[in-house]
Design a protein around this motif. Structure first.
Motif: not given
Length: 266
Positions: A38, A62-65, A74, A70-72, A94-95, A60
């Protein structure tokens, strides 16, 4: 395709923020431990969080769902410089958390707007305030939070808009008036090495005095102008000048800013 380490993304982000928002100081830090993927970004006043998020979002990986916990990915890619070499890859990020702080000066300007909307009354410091409307924005909260909200919703957007307009108008700053040219109408906010930061053209009762006093200006009786103490024999503080110009404009005063041309690098 390569993966770009978080620390290299943070370094690239720092450069992009500096280029996109000149004059604004950003703190860009990579997380540690479980937050090592992060990045956190902090700054004071300046652009809105939405403006900064627009720049950070493509960096980023990934982004958090929240619904599925879970992370997805991008699918974003970034190009950074590593050891002098341009590398393009997927960011291991991750963010990116962004946070805008508000200066005491902006909070004072917010309090002044609140007072203006309440017939000059001083805002209380520790109680619930009645709802009021400041420049179309409804404010209803405890006193400190309401001042923060006014600064966030009204003062900072006005100042940032003025800063961008000023930057566009002063791509080549004016140093002196051409010979025979008439002085600009309204107030003139000027910085010179000899006199420092000064404001001329004010009139009794025009509202400029309250704004200038709030920014620490004092009245020079002999020369009949306002001056910022401690600004002589120094380079112009463009952030300070921009804030003063923005608050004068907010008070419905026309102001022309004149800054010296930057000294060429040696």
């Amino acid at each position: 395709m390569d993966y770009i380490e978080t620390k290299h993304v943070a370094a690239e982000l720092r450069n992009r923020l500096k280029a996109q928002f000149p004059g604004v100081k950003f703190s860009v830090r990579k997380g540690t431990g479980t937050a090592s993927a992060w990045i956190s970004v902090h700054w004071t006043d300046g652009p809105s969080t939405a403006d900064v998020d627009e720049l950070t979002r493509p960096m980023q990986g990934a982004q958090f769902n929240g619904q599925e916990d879970r992370y997805e990915p991008t699918g974003n890619t970034v190009t950074v410089t590593v050891n002098g070499r341009k590398v393009t890859g997927k960011p291991l990020v991750d963010g990116i958390n962004t946070h805008q702080d508000i200066s005491d000066d902006a909070l004072k300007a917010a309090a002044a707007l609140w007072s203006k909307a309440h017939d000059g009354a001083e805002p209380p410091t520790n109680e619930m305030l009645d709802a009021c409307v400041i420049n179309g924005h409804v404010q209803e909260n405890w006193a400190p939070q309401q001042m923060w909200q006014i600064a966030h919703d009204v003062v900072l957007p006005q100042r940032w808009a003025a800063a961008k307009e000023q930057a566009a108008q002063t791509a080549r700053p004016t140093t002196t008036h051409e010979k025979g040219e008439e002085a600009p109408e309204g107030l003139t906010l000027t910085h010179t090495t000899e006199d420092g930061t000064t404001v001329t053209g004010t009139r009794l009762g025009d509202g400029a005095a309250d704004v200038l006093k709030r920014h620490g200006f004092k009245w020079h009786r002999k020369h009949q102008y306002w001056y910022a103490p401690g600004s002589r024999n120094k380079d112009a503080d463009t952030e300070f000048v921009t804030a003063v110009a923005a608050d004068l404009a907010t008070a419905d005063l026309k102001v022309t800013t004149i800054l010296p041309e930057p000294t060429p690098a040696a």
